[in-house]
Design a protein around this motif. Structure first.
Motif, PDB file in Angstrom:
ATOM      1  N   ARG A 137     -21.785  25.221  -0.550  1.00 22.45           N
ATOM      2  CA  ARG A 137     -22.643  24.407  -1.414  1.00 22.45           C
ATOM      3  C   ARG A 137     -24.065  24.893  -1.188  1.00 22.45           C
ATOM      4  N   GLY A 138     -24.601  25.558  -2.191  1.00 21.53           N
ATOM      5  CA  GLY A 138     -25.871  26.251  -1.994  1.00 21.53           C
ATOM      6  C   GLY A 138     -25.671  27.350  -0.967  1.00 21.53           C
ATOM      7  N   VAL A 145     -19.406  24.598   3.467  1.00 25.72           N
ATOM      8  CA  VAL A 145     -18.975  23.209   3.635  1.00 25.72           C
ATOM      9  C   VAL A 145     -17.501  23.085   3.954  1.00 25.72           C
ATOM     10  N   GLY A 146     -16.774  24.214   3.975  1.00 27.66           N
ATOM     11  CA  GLY A 146     -15.370  24.122   4.337  1.00 27.66           C
ATOM     12  C   GLY A 146     -14.624  25.409   4.035  1.00 27.66           C
ATOM     13  N   THR A 147     -13.349  25.436   4.430  1.00 25.79           N
ATOM     14  CA  THR A 147     -12.459  26.543   4.114  1.00 25.79           C
ATOM     15  C   THR A 147     -11.180  25.971   3.505  1.00 25.79           C
ATOM     16  N   THR A 168     -11.698  19.951  -1.923  1.00 27.69           N
ATOM     17  CA  THR A 168     -12.436  18.750  -2.284  1.00 27.69           C
ATOM     18  C   THR A 168     -13.455  18.440  -1.203  1.00 27.69           C
ATOM     19  N   GLU A 169     -14.698  18.269  -1.612  1.00 26.45           N
ATOM     20  CA  GLU A 169     -15.740  17.820  -0.683  1.00 26.45           C
ATOM     21  C   GLU A 169     -16.007  16.346  -0.949  1.00 26.45           C
ATOM     22  N   THR A 187     -24.229  22.643  -6.522  1.00 28.75           N
ATOM     23  CA  THR A 187     -23.807  23.971  -6.959  1.00 28.75           C
ATOM     24  C   THR A 187     -22.957  24.626  -5.872  1.00 28.75           C
ATOM     25  N   TYR A 188     -21.798  25.186  -6.280  1.00 25.96           N
ATOM     26  CA  TYR A 188     -20.838  25.748  -5.333  1.00 25.96           C
ATOM     27  C   TYR A 188     -20.518  27.203  -5.670  1.00 25.96           C
ATOM     28  N   THR A 189     -20.175  27.977  -4.635  1.00 23.78           N
ATOM     29  CA  THR A 189     -19.565  29.300  -4.774  1.00 23.78           C
ATOM     30  C   THR A 189     -18.424  29.403  -3.771  1.00 23.78           C
ATOM     31  N   VAL A 190     -17.539  30.384  -3.988  1.00 23.65           N
ATOM     32  CA  VAL A 190     -16.376  30.592  -3.111  1.00 23.65           C
ATOM     33  C   VAL A 190     -16.281  32.073  -2.762  1.00 23.65           C
ATOM     34  N   ARG A 191     -15.937  32.368  -1.501  1.00 24.87           N
ATOM     35  CA  ARG A 191     -15.698  33.740  -1.047  1.00 24.87           C
ATOM     36  C   ARG A 191     -14.302  33.806  -0.426  1.00 24.87           C
TER      37      ARG A 191
END
Length: 778
Positions: free
Chosen positions: A573-574, A578-580, A587-588, A598-602
């Motif tokens: 988040r930014g 915030v988690g894996t 879900t946060e 705003t979220y991104t994922v790697r």
């Protein structure tokens, strides 16, 4: 035939002799009654399964004879309190009668039930690792020695007319009495509310009507021609009313009724199997079978002839077939296997055409453990599952696929949705990681079925192709498993394990089947199997937010790929992680209402290589006023339990708790449920929940850890509360402080369109108190 629980051998022999003596008088009338067969015919073959994944290596497994005490099949022994239930021939079922008066004990109130005699028996049976098969009755000639002959509850007195069956010396109530029908309907509803899905029970025979609960009152029955005996049986309409009550009350535990033609065949379209109490016996002069149809020498009243006449001979596909090996032949039933001799009919044909899963057989205790005839019969009964091939990569890491192909050499499917679990065993034989699958053993149908001569598809015996070797595959994540050599293993969880550590394990007919219930599938090397992995996964795509609440955001995305395997995903988040997640969703929670995030994922692999960030997605949480759909917040409006209504305006209530007069109590705006291995709470929903994604239970425990003490059921899914899956792959854990436990409904298989009733059962072990502040859908 009634099970042999009579007070003396002399009375037992007298009753059996009497039955044989009256057969000739009864059966000619039955022959005249029998309608011309209208068989259902050859059942449509199930569709072929998908083929195994060609990218996986095949690992053939050697077959071996299946175990003789697999759960929920084979022989059932009688329940004798305090006796060792595991003596005699291997078995996993225990049978018992109960008189209705032993549970309906208040002479002034038929709506009160004392379940202690049933619970005591079920707990003792479970302690031996066995499941129970049960029946309730009202009249039992001579009594059982431990249960009464007259089991009509005293609360019927003055409301129901009583008659005397002068042949058997029993008191027979008026089964058409509105008072009796209402009382039985209420009892069945309460029985189902308390015990439907109880892992201690394998099968329930409907009972309640007629001698021994066998749905006949001979000679005071419907065949009044040529005798002076009035008919004591209920009308077809009233009998159908009992069938309907059972079908409504039980959606998980398997039911069985005595005759396919009971209530004019009203049971043929219900989820109720059959219970053949005179299995594979021949009687009369000349001898005629009472199980096999007339086309195979059976009588006009034979069980399968009745099934054929109602087009119900294929009911076994979804409903179990139980009963009792006729007592007169129990000791000799398998001596002439497979063809039978004398009063023993063709036993193999009986099993194959009836698709028998289980039978009461008290004399099985005297069978030699190594008797090959008995073993062949038991293995043929019900399911007989073999894994012929496992499919997996010999070297794997990160996310990988594992498949198995299972065939069924028995005569019936396995009827319950027990969880199939994959595991990894290390070199010391310790299971170091498990993976529950969604595989459904109920879909593994018998490979061959025996054709009835009435179908006209060939001379007897003709065997038709029916089921297929069923292929199952699951993706598993090996991240966190140290590199090295392991063995893939598989087991099926018996829900009785939540009650008894001695629960019998469902095992496969394979040479690599272990006594611990784990089936060896073959060796696997966890690790890259080569040089160092330096290639990062591809970038995740399609990041979106399928749902949000005032305090949470759920994300989903399209899976990344990797040359070895994706191990998981990191959610940001930014600039903050915030988690894996091991799956493609997350879900946060704990967010602020009406706020933009705003979220991104790697993606990352087992070697630590990380992908570029996905395209961002911005989500605004809902305003604080969007509270979701409240089932109940226990704020006193409506009052629990006096109003018997929840915030949806639907029924709610509970029983067997140690507070609130059994219903639980509501102090301070929350429902307190104090339990000691007993308790049931239910709250009707019956609302389309397609607009909601989560069931939110705000709950705390007196000690913490209570998630293992109870099961929660909703939308066709029932399991231990701690076994549900949370967003991100975790499991619910109850603490001593209030906690919002959010259960994603779709991920747990809950039918959101038809959720039915939300129910919680506390008879699975443990004692404590849980306090529920609210039940909400969001």
């Amino acid at each position: 035939m009634p099970a042999l629980l009579l007070p003396s051998r002399r009375l037992r022999r007298a009753l059996l002799a009497a039955l044989a003596a009256v057969a000739l008088a009864l059966f000619p009338a039955a022959q005249a009654w029998a309608a011309a067969p209208v068989p259902g015919g050859v059942p449509p073959r199930p569709p072929a399964p998908v083929a195994p994944d060609p990218s996986l290596q095949a690992h053939p497994l050697a077959a071996a004879p299946g175990p003789l005490d697999n759960p929920l099949k084979g022989f059932a022994r009688f329940y004798w309190p305090g006796a060792d239930q595991n003596t005699g021939y291997p078995h996993s079922l225990t049978w018992s009668y109960f008189g209705l008066s032993e549970l309906m004990t208040d002479p002034a109130d038929c709506s009160k039930y004392n379940w202690s005699i049933l619970d005591s028996a079920l707990n003792e049976i479970a302690s031996y690792g066995n499941q129970a098969a049960v029946r309730f009755y009202l009249e039992y000639p001579g009594g059982s020695g431990s249960h009464p002959a007259n089991a009509i509850p005293r609360c019927f007195d003055g409301h129901v007319t009583y008659r005397t069956n002068t042949y058997w010396g029993t008191t027979s109530p008026d089964y058409d009495s509105p008072y009796l029908l209402d009382a039985l309907g209420d009892f069945i509803a309460a029985f189902g509310a308390r015990y439907d899905g109880d892992p201690r029970i394998g099968f329930i025979h409907l009972g309640l009507i007629g001698l021994w609960g066998e749905w006949h009152t001979w000679p005071f029955d419907t065949d009044t021609s040529g005798d002076t005996h009035p008919n004591f049986m209920p009308t077809d309409a009233h009998a159908a009313q009992i069938l309907q009550a059972y079908d409504n009350a039980f959606n998980r535990t398997k039911l069985e009724m005595r005759y396919p033609d009971s209530a004019a065949g009203a049971g043929t379209n219900r989820d109720i199997g059959y219970h053949d109490d005179s299995f594979c016996y021949k009687e009369g002069s000349p001898l005629a079978g009472v199980t096999l149809p007339r086309s195979l020498g059976g009588a006009g009243y034979a069980q399968l002839e009745r099934a054929l006449s109602h087009g119900a001979e294929n009911k076994w596909i979804t409903a179990s077939m139980g009963g009792e090996v006729r007592p007169e032949i129990q000791s000799s039933a398998f001596a002439s296997w497979p063809g039978g001799s004398g009063q023993v009919d063709n036993m193999k044909a009986c099993i194959e055409l009836e698709h028998t899963t289980w039978k009461i057989n008290e004399q099985s205790q005297s069978y030699a453990a190594g008797d090959p005839n008995v073993a062949a019969a038991v293995r043929l009964m019900g399911y007989d599952l073999t894994v012929d091939n496992a499919y997996f990569k010999d070297t794997a890491s990160g996310t990988t696929n594992v498949g198995v192909r299972i065939r069924n050499n028995g005569v019936a499917p396995f009827y319950y949705p027990w969880t199939v679990t994959l595991g990894l065993k290390n070199s010391a034989g310790t299971v170091v990681r498990t993976f529950d699958t969604s595989w459904d053993l109920r879909t593994v149908m018998p490979l061959k079925i025996r054709a009835f001569p009435d179908w006209g598809v060939g001379s007897d015996p003709t065997y038709l192709d029916y089921g297929h070797p069923q292929y199952f595959q699951a993706g598993v994540n090996l991240s966190g498993v140290p590199n090295g050599g392991y063995q893939w293993v598989l087991r099926v969880k018996n829900p009785l394990e939540t009650v008894s550590s001695n629960a019998k394990k469902l095992r496969f007919a394979n040479a690599t089947q272990g006594a611990d219930g784990w089936l060896g599938l073959g060796p696997v090397t966890v690790g890259s199997g080569g040089g160092q992995d330096t290639t990062a996964p591809t970038t995740p795509t399609g990041l979106t937010s399928p749902s949000r609440t005032a305090s949470s955001v759920t994300l989903s995305w399209t899976a990344a790929t990797d040359d070895v395997g994706v191990a998981g995903y990191r959610i940001h988040r930014g600039a903050t992680q915030v988690g894996t997640s091991a799956t493609t969703s997350f879900t946060e929670t704990g967010l602020n209402p009406a706020t933009s995030y705003t979220y991104t994922v790697r993606a990352y692999d087992a070697a630590g290589n990380t992908s570029a960030a996905s395209a961002p997605v911005t989500v605004v949480t809902l305003p604080a006023t969007s509270a979701g759909l409240v089932v109940d917040d226990f704020d006193g409006n409506p009052a629990y339990p006096s109003a018997a209504r929840n915030d949806l305006g639907r029924w709610t209530g509970g029983n067997c708790f140690l507070n609130g007069g059994g219903s639980g109590a509501v102090p301070g705006g929350a429902l307190s449920l104090r339990y000691d291995n007993c308790g049931w709470f239910g709250s009707d929903v019956y609302t389309d929940l397609s607009a909601y994604t989560h069931l939110v239970v705000r709950i705390k425990g007196a000690a913490g850890g209570e998630q293992a003490h109870f099961h929660l059921g909703l939308g066709g899914v029932t399991k231990a509360f701690g076994d549900f899956t949370l967003d991100g792959g975790g499991r619910p854990a109850i603490t001593t402080a209030y906690k919002d436990i959010r259960l994603p409904m779709s991920a747990n298989g809950i039918n959101r369109a038809s959720p039915g009733q939300l129910a919680m059962g506390f008879w699975y072990g443990g004692n404590s108190t849980v306090t529920i502040d609210s039940l909400t859908f969001e």
